[in-house]
Design a protein around this motif. Sequence first.
Motif, PDB file in Angstrom:
ATOM      1  N   PHE A  56       2.226 -31.250 -34.309  1.00 60.94           N
ATOM      2  CA  PHE A  56       3.004 -30.198 -33.649  1.00 60.94           C
ATOM      3  C   PHE A  56       4.406 -30.662 -33.254  1.00 60.94           C
ATOM      4  O   PHE A  56       5.117 -29.935 -32.556  1.00 60.94           O
ATOM      5  CB  PHE A  56       2.269 -29.722 -32.396  1.00 60.94           C
ATOM      6  N   SER A 101       7.084 -28.175 -34.067  1.00 58.21           N
ATOM      7  CA  SER A 101       6.636 -26.781 -34.104  1.00 58.21           C
ATOM      8  C   SER A 101       7.490 -25.829 -33.275  1.00 58.21           C
ATOM      9  O   SER A 101       7.522 -24.626 -33.552  1.00 58.21           O
ATOM     10  CB  SER A 101       5.178 -26.690 -33.636  1.00 58.21           C
ATOM     11  N   GLY A 102       8.177 -26.324 -32.248  1.00 52.80           N
ATOM     12  CA  GLY A 102       8.963 -25.428 -31.397  1.00 52.80           C
ATOM     13  C   GLY A 102      10.464 -25.554 -31.556  1.00 52.80           C
ATOM     14  O   GLY A 102      11.222 -24.832 -30.887  1.00 52.80           O
ATOM     15  N   SER A 113       7.327 -25.880 -24.567  1.00 50.26           N
ATOM     16  CA  SER A 113       6.901 -25.304 -25.826  1.00 50.26           C
ATOM     17  C   SER A 113       5.394 -25.470 -25.970  1.00 50.26           C
ATOM     18  O   SER A 113       4.822 -26.482 -25.558  1.00 50.26           O
ATOM     19  CB  SER A 113       7.619 -26.004 -26.996  1.00 50.26           C
ATOM     20  N   SER A 160       5.315 -24.792 -40.116  1.00 45.66           N
ATOM     21  CA  SER A 160       5.848 -25.151 -38.802  1.00 45.66           C
ATOM     22  C   SER A 160       4.949 -26.162 -38.095  1.00 45.66           C
ATOM     23  O   SER A 160       5.403 -26.878 -37.203  1.00 45.66           O
ATOM     24  CB  SER A 160       6.004 -23.898 -37.939  1.00 45.66           C
ATOM     25  N   ARG A 165       3.134 -19.552 -31.499  1.00 39.70           N
ATOM     26  CA  ARG A 165       4.062 -20.471 -30.856  1.00 39.70           C
ATOM     27  C   ARG A 165       4.849 -19.752 -29.745  1.00 39.70           C
ATOM     28  O   ARG A 165       5.079 -18.550 -29.813  1.00 39.70           O
ATOM     29  CB  ARG A 165       5.040 -21.036 -31.883  1.00 39.70           C
ATOM     30  N   SER A 213       0.926 -28.608 -26.240  1.00 43.36           N
ATOM     31  CA  SER A 213       2.051 -28.089 -25.445  1.00 43.36           C
ATOM     32  C   SER A 213       2.735 -29.249 -24.751  1.00 43.36           C
ATOM     33  O   SER A 213       2.163 -30.338 -24.594  1.00 43.36           O
ATOM     34  CB  SER A 213       1.570 -27.060 -24.422  1.00 43.36           C
ATOM     35  N   HIS A 217       6.170 -32.271 -28.109  1.00 43.93           N
ATOM     36  CA  HIS A 217       4.845 -32.049 -28.688  1.00 43.93           C
ATOM     37  C   HIS A 217       4.236 -33.345 -29.207  1.00 43.93           C
ATOM     38  O   HIS A 217       4.916 -34.353 -29.390  1.00 43.93           O
ATOM     39  CB  HIS A 217       4.932 -31.044 -29.845  1.00 43.93           C
ATOM     40  N   ALA A 241       2.001 -24.441 -28.835  1.00 49.99           N
ATOM     41  CA  ALA A 241       1.668 -23.976 -30.179  1.00 49.99           C
ATOM     42  C   ALA A 241       0.187 -24.183 -30.445  1.00 49.99           C
ATOM     43  O   ALA A 241      -0.437 -25.105 -29.906  1.00 49.99           O
ATOM     44  CB  ALA A 241       2.503 -24.706 -31.224  1.00 49.99           C
TER      45      ALA A 241
END
Length: 272
Positions: free
Chosen positions: A58, A61-62, A149, A256, A189, A128, A87, A151
Amino acid sequence: MRRFLFVAVMCGAVSGAQAADMPFLRGSFTDGLSASNVNWGGGYIGGHASHGAADMDFTNSGQDLLAKLMNNLDLESEFSISRWPVHGKAHMQNSGFGGFIGYNWQWTEAVVAIELNYTHGNFFGANSGAQARSFQYPADYVSTVAISSSASMKVTDYGSLRVRGGYAIDNFLPYGFAGIAMGQANINRRADYAANYQYVGSAIPPLPNYSGGGSLTDNANSHFITGFAGGVGVDVMLYAGLFLRAEWEYLRFTSSVDTTINTVRAGLGYKF
């Protein structure tokens, strides 16, 4: 005496002729052991049960969501806040079931195939994180920005379209394969940020303070993901087209949330 010698010569000749006709002495018996007696050519279909592990990264991912949120923020252009690490990774295990269908072409012991492989499973991961920093920026301001963030990703269906190459050894067909990985996933997300500008200069009256923030979500349900696949396995012919399969498969999906899935499976198939 002459009669005895004649009979001995005749017996030796007959014995030699009989020995020449024996397949073991001609080598056909050993040839039959070394050559494949199974015809692997043709279409086939089957099912399998699997168990495996998935690793979801992750880390990035954000980043795209945070970059959109802070597109016009001076702190983002100055300090690349959207790239801050918030992440980590997630690891999980699960079982599944599925099927395969393909077609073999055989040349002597060499076998080449194209195959579509499918597995239904349930790999779920979530992660997160948050981070906050303060800066002496811009001039006469202390600015504080906090980001967070979260996800999650759930892979329910996955498989591969592969090219397979093997070498037939009697009723055994060891093989390797490579191809395109395909899957279906739910990827959810969310990204948030808050920024505060505190004036610390000496102007009278003091300059105003500023603050702002925002959030952005992205829910991609039943999202189609792709990547590449590879692995090895062996098919064992049991009787009249019925065969067993043992296999290891590696899948790598790029999205992602970068995801790898390793599975081992046992299957039963039938070659037409």
